[in-house]
Scaffold this motif. Structure first.
Motif, PDB file in Angstrom:
ATOM      1  N   VAL A  22       0.850  -1.203   0.000  1.00  0.00           N
ATOM      2  CA  VAL A  22       0.000   0.000   0.000  1.00  0.00           C
ATOM      3  C   VAL A  22       0.885   1.252   0.000  1.00  0.00           C
ATOM      4  O   VAL A  22       0.611   2.227  -0.703  1.00  0.00           O
ATOM      5  N   LYS A  23       1.950   1.195   0.777  1.00  0.00           N
ATOM      6  CA  LYS A  23       2.880   2.335   0.841  1.00  0.00           C
ATOM      7  C   LYS A  23       3.413   2.658  -0.561  1.00  0.00           C
ATOM      8  O   LYS A  23       3.433   3.817  -0.993  1.00  0.00           O
ATOM      9  N   ARG A  24       3.835   1.613  -1.280  1.00  0.00           N
ATOM     10  CA  ARG A  24       4.416   1.848  -2.621  1.00  0.00           C
ATOM     11  C   ARG A  24       3.351   2.391  -3.564  1.00  0.00           C
ATOM     12  O   ARG A  24       3.600   3.329  -4.310  1.00  0.00           O
ATOM     13  N   LYS A  25       2.149   1.802  -3.481  1.00  0.00           N
ATOM     14  CA  LYS A  25       1.057   2.228  -4.370  1.00  0.00           C
ATOM     15  C   LYS A  25       0.781   3.727  -4.224  1.00  0.00           C
ATOM     16  O   LYS A  25       0.526   4.422  -5.200  1.00  0.00           O
ATOM     17  N   HIS A  26       0.841   4.213  -2.970  1.00  0.00           N
ATOM     18  CA  HIS A  26       0.455   5.611  -2.720  1.00  0.00           C
ATOM     19  C   HIS A  26       1.666   6.537  -2.565  1.00  0.00           C
ATOM     20  O   HIS A  26       1.504   7.688  -2.152  1.00  0.00           O
ATOM     21  N   LYS A  27       2.854   6.010  -2.837  1.00  0.00           N
ATOM     22  CA  LYS A  27       4.087   6.802  -2.721  1.00  0.00           C
ATOM     23  C   LYS A  27       4.187   7.499  -1.350  1.00  0.00           C
ATOM     24  O   LYS A  27       4.473   8.679  -1.238  1.00  0.00           O
ATOM     25  N   ALA A  28       3.892   6.690  -0.327  1.00  0.00           N
ATOM     26  CA  ALA A  28       3.969   7.221   1.050  1.00  0.00           C
ATOM     27  C   ALA A  28       5.309   6.803   1.665  1.00  0.00           C
ATOM     28  O   ALA A  28       6.077   6.052   1.067  1.00  0.00           O
ATOM     29  N   TYR A  29       5.568   7.305   2.852  1.00  0.00           N
ATOM     30  CA  TYR A  29       6.711   6.846   3.658  1.00  0.00           C
ATOM     31  C   TYR A  29       6.182   5.850   4.689  1.00  0.00           C
ATOM     32  O   TYR A  29       5.035   5.979   5.139  1.00  0.00           O
ATOM     33  N   LEU A  30       7.042   4.905   5.077  1.00  0.00           N
ATOM     34  CA  LEU A  30       6.616   3.917   6.080  1.00  0.00           C
ATOM     35  C   LEU A  30       7.537   3.973   7.303  1.00  0.00           C
ATOM     36  O   LEU A  30       8.767   3.953   7.179  1.00  0.00           O
ATOM     37  N   TYR A  31       6.885   4.041   8.476  1.00  0.00           N
ATOM     38  CA  TYR A  31       7.566   4.176   9.764  1.00  0.00           C
ATOM     39  C   TYR A  31       7.091   3.020  10.636  1.00  0.00           C
ATOM     40  O   TYR A  31       5.888   2.848  10.825  1.00  0.00           O
ATOM     41  N   VAL A  32       8.007   2.206  11.142  1.00  0.00           N
ATOM     42  CA  VAL A  32       7.596   1.054  11.963  1.00  0.00           C
ATOM     43  C   VAL A  32       8.266   1.134  13.331  1.00  0.00           C
ATOM     44  O   VAL A  32       9.492   1.202  13.434  1.00  0.00           O
ATOM     45  N   ASP A  33       7.433   1.147  14.369  1.00  0.00           N
ATOM     46  CA  ASP A  33       7.943   1.083  15.737  1.00  0.00           C
ATOM     47  C   ASP A  33       8.202  -0.391  16.061  1.00  0.00           C
ATOM     48  O   ASP A  33       7.269  -1.179  16.194  1.00  0.00           O
ATOM     49  N   GLU A  34       9.472  -0.735  16.147  1.00  0.00           N
ATOM     50  CA  GLU A  34       9.854  -2.134  16.406  1.00  0.00           C
ATOM     51  C   GLU A  34      10.311  -2.291  17.867  1.00  0.00           C
ATOM     52  O   GLU A  34      11.147  -3.140  18.180  1.00  0.00           O
ATOM     53  N   ALA A  35       9.732  -1.468  18.763  1.00  0.00           N
ATOM     54  CA  ALA A  35      10.132  -1.502  20.177  1.00  0.00           C
ATOM     55  C   ALA A  35      10.116  -2.924  20.739  1.00  0.00           C
ATOM     56  O   ALA A  35      11.042  -3.330  21.444  1.00  0.00           O
ATOM     57  N   HIS A  36       9.042  -3.670  20.421  1.00  0.00           N
ATOM     58  CA  HIS A  36       8.918  -5.017  20.990  1.00  0.00           C
ATOM     59  C   HIS A  36       9.491  -6.086  20.063  1.00  0.00           C
ATOM     60  O   HIS A  36       9.475  -7.258  20.412  1.00  0.00           O
ATOM     61  N   SER A  37       9.944  -5.701  18.882  1.00  0.00           N
ATOM     62  CA  SER A  37      10.358  -6.753  17.937  1.00  0.00           C
ATOM     63  C   SER A  37      11.850  -6.786  17.641  1.00  0.00           C
ATOM     64  O   SER A  37      12.341  -7.800  17.149  1.00  0.00           O
ATOM     65  N   VAL A  38      12.595  -5.710  17.973  1.00  0.00           N
ATOM     66  CA  VAL A  38      14.057  -5.779  17.826  1.00  0.00           C
ATOM     67  C   VAL A  38      14.572  -6.824  18.823  1.00  0.00           C
ATOM     68  O   VAL A  38      14.157  -6.856  19.977  1.00  0.00           O
ATOM     69  N   GLY A  39      15.440  -7.704  18.340  1.00  0.00           N
ATOM     70  CA  GLY A  39      15.979  -8.760  19.209  1.00  0.00           C
ATOM     71  C   GLY A  39      15.083  -9.989  19.253  1.00  0.00           C
ATOM     72  O   GLY A  39      15.479 -11.035  19.755  1.00  0.00           O
ATOM     73  N   VAL A  40      13.850  -9.839  18.738  1.00  0.00           N
ATOM     74  CA  VAL A  40      12.857 -10.905  18.843  1.00  0.00           C
ATOM     75  C   VAL A  40      12.601 -11.566  17.481  1.00  0.00           C
ATOM     76  O   VAL A  40      12.486 -12.777  17.374  1.00  0.00           O
ATOM     77  N   TYR A  41      12.502 -10.731  16.424  1.00  0.00           N
ATOM     78  CA  TYR A  41      12.198 -11.235  15.077  1.00  0.00           C
ATOM     79  C   TYR A  41      13.387 -11.011  14.137  1.00  0.00           C
ATOM     80  O   TYR A  41      14.158 -10.048  14.316  1.00  0.00           O
ATOM     81  N   GLY A  42      13.472 -11.869  13.123  1.00  0.00           N
ATOM     82  CA  GLY A  42      14.483 -11.699  12.069  1.00  0.00           C
ATOM     83  C   GLY A  42      15.761 -12.464  12.383  1.00  0.00           C
ATOM     84  O   GLY A  42      16.112 -12.643  13.554  1.00  0.00           O
ATOM     85  N   ASP A  43      16.458 -12.881  11.316  1.00  0.00           N
ATOM     86  CA  ASP A  43      17.683 -13.673  11.507  1.00  0.00           C
ATOM     87  C   ASP A  43      18.743 -12.921  12.291  1.00  0.00           C
ATOM     88  O   ASP A  43      19.550 -13.508  12.996  1.00  0.00           O
ATOM     89  N   HIS A  44      18.782 -11.581  12.134  1.00  0.00           N
ATOM     90  CA  HIS A  44      19.765 -10.786  12.874  1.00  0.00           C
ATOM     91  C   HIS A  44      19.143 -10.051  14.050  1.00  0.00           C
ATOM     92  O   HIS A  44      19.776  -9.188  14.654  1.00  0.00           O
ATOM     93  N   GLY A  45      17.856 -10.313  14.311  1.00  0.00           N
ATOM     94  CA  GLY A  45      17.165  -9.631  15.409  1.00  0.00           C
ATOM     95  C   GLY A  45      16.836  -8.186  15.079  1.00  0.00           C
ATOM     96  O   GLY A  45      16.648  -7.366  15.983  1.00  0.00           O
TER      97      GLY A  45
END
Ligand code: PMP
Length: 398
Positions: free
Chosen positions: A199-222
């Motif tokens: 949706v962001k790309r479709k509307h040429k918007a910027y995307l901001y994600v608060d990963e307060a609870h997900s850094v260190g928790v998700y992703g191969d590198h956290g």
């Protein structure tokens, strides 16, 4: 008219909660012997309600690094980052986080709360439009209030509603900033970041994600949910905190945008406050290293999360999400929630009580969170405590 008139309904509300047992809004941790063991009311208690996802608050290397920095650089910086408050450690930590997040710009703030205030209000101004997920954290709302931008809420985790609302803005030439979170802290559910990125790309918007609870928790590198979902290139701004997986206090904004560095000069919660202490910086530097080099911590966290989620599901609790480190059980009403929360403490287990206005739709929740530091035996004890509460609470039903 009195300045305090607005508090008139608070004493009754407060009394209706504390009369059922303890005061849940100021529980004293009388002693803390590990990330999972505390003393409350003189009783040994398992901590199942903190955001110490990787259990790093008692990490020996982090403690030693903090002690050394305290001795070498003193107790505080006594100044803002743009004055006398930039020490060697602040620069080192920004470099370290830049490597960890694989993003060139990192700006450290004294708390995650201020990271959101400063980044949102620094980025968005009059004429801009911010689109926020309705369930975003209070500090995202406060950041929006501090900006002069137009704020539009979209339905929680609904890319369709986001798309509709962006379409309604028409061809308006204003900048559009979409804000959501990775792992949401109340229900423990996650944002559909791939669809939101479309949706962001479709509307040429910027995307901001608060990963307060997900850094260190998700992703191969956290790095967070965006890493896990393979959409890091679509995220323009990531906000994180040091008060959860990193086991300390502070926050940051990360970006791959070439001009993001200028936020330092446009962000009042960055400019007009003292920077975090050298000891804090040193503990976070060490903890960030662990996130990079110890994926086994993440694996342990997820094993514990599944263990508790399975256990509570089997007991028949209505859980708010699929498996994640935040496991919220929905309660039928506030009185039952407060009673169950007290009964869990009687059983030697602390979880967070979440009641209105702190919950998205006015629900009452018992919110447990898992840590890599919980032993399987502790998770079993937590499940047993919930089982006992389930038996006991029926006694109070009319
Ligand atoms: N963002 C989210 C999603 C949060 O849940 C919180 C606090 N729990 C914050 C930001 C603020 O972080 P801090 O406690 O580090 O100020």
């Amino acid at each position: 008219m009195d300045l305090f008139d607005k508090f008139d309904n608070l004493p009754d509300r407060y009394e209706s909660i504390v009369s059922l047992g303890r005061n849940p809004f100021g529980v004293e941790m009388e002693d803390i012997s590990s990330p999972t063991q505390v003393v409350i009311d003189g009783k040994k208690t398992i901590l199942a309600g903190s955001h110490n996802y990787l259990g790093l608050t008692f990490d020996e290397e982090s403690i030693k690094a903090g002690q050394d920095a305290l001795a070498q650089y003193g107790t505080g910086t006594t100044g803002s980052r743009i004055a006398n408050g930039t020490f060697k450690g602040h620069k080192e930590l920004e470099k370290k986080l830049s490597e960890m997040m694989n993003l060139p710009t990192i700006i450290i703030y004294p708390t995650g709360y201020q990271a959101n205030l400063g980044t949102i209000a620094g980025l968005a101004g009059a004429g801009d439009t911010i689109l926020i997920d309705a369930d975003c954290h209070a500090c995202i709302y406060d950041g929006c209030a501090l900006s002069s931008a137009t704020v539009v809420r979209f339905r929680h985790n609904s890319p369709e509603d986001l798309d509709k609302r962006l379409s309604r803005l028409g061809d308006e030439d204003s900048n559009k900033l979409i804000i959501t979170e990775g792992l949401f802290s109340m229900y423990g559910d996650t944002a559909p970041l791939k669809e939101i990125a479309d949706v962001k790309r479709k509307h040429k918007a910027y995307l901001y994600v608060d990963e307060a609870h997900s850094v260190g928790v998700y992703g191969d590198h956290g790095r967070g949910l965006a890493e896990q979902d393979g959409v890091t290139d679509d995220v323009d701004f990531v906000v994180g905190t040091f008060s959860k997986s990193l086991g300390s206090i502070g926050g940051f904004c990360a970006s791959n945008h070439p001009k993001a560095e200028y936020l330092r000069y446009a962000s009042r919660p960055y400019m007009f406050t003292a920077s975090i202490s050298p000891a804090t910086i040193a503990t976070v530097l060490t903890a960030a290293d662990h996130i990079e080099k110890k994926p086994e911590l993440r694996e342990k966290l997820w094993r514990n999360a599944k263990h508790l989620h399975d256990g509570l599901s089997e007991l028949g609790f209505k859980l708010c999400s699929t498996v994640s480190p935040i496991i919220s059980a929905e309660m039928p009403d506030q009185e039952t929630a407060v009673r169950c929360w007290n009964l869990l403490l009687d059983q030697g287990v602390y979880v967070n009580l979440a009641i209105p206005p702190g919950t998205p739709k006015g629900e009452c929740l018992l919110r447990a969170s898992m840590s890599a530091a919980h032993s399987p035996e502790e998770v079993d004890q937590i499940i047993e405590a919930y089982a006992a509460v389930k038996r006991d609470v029926n006694k109070y039903r009319p």
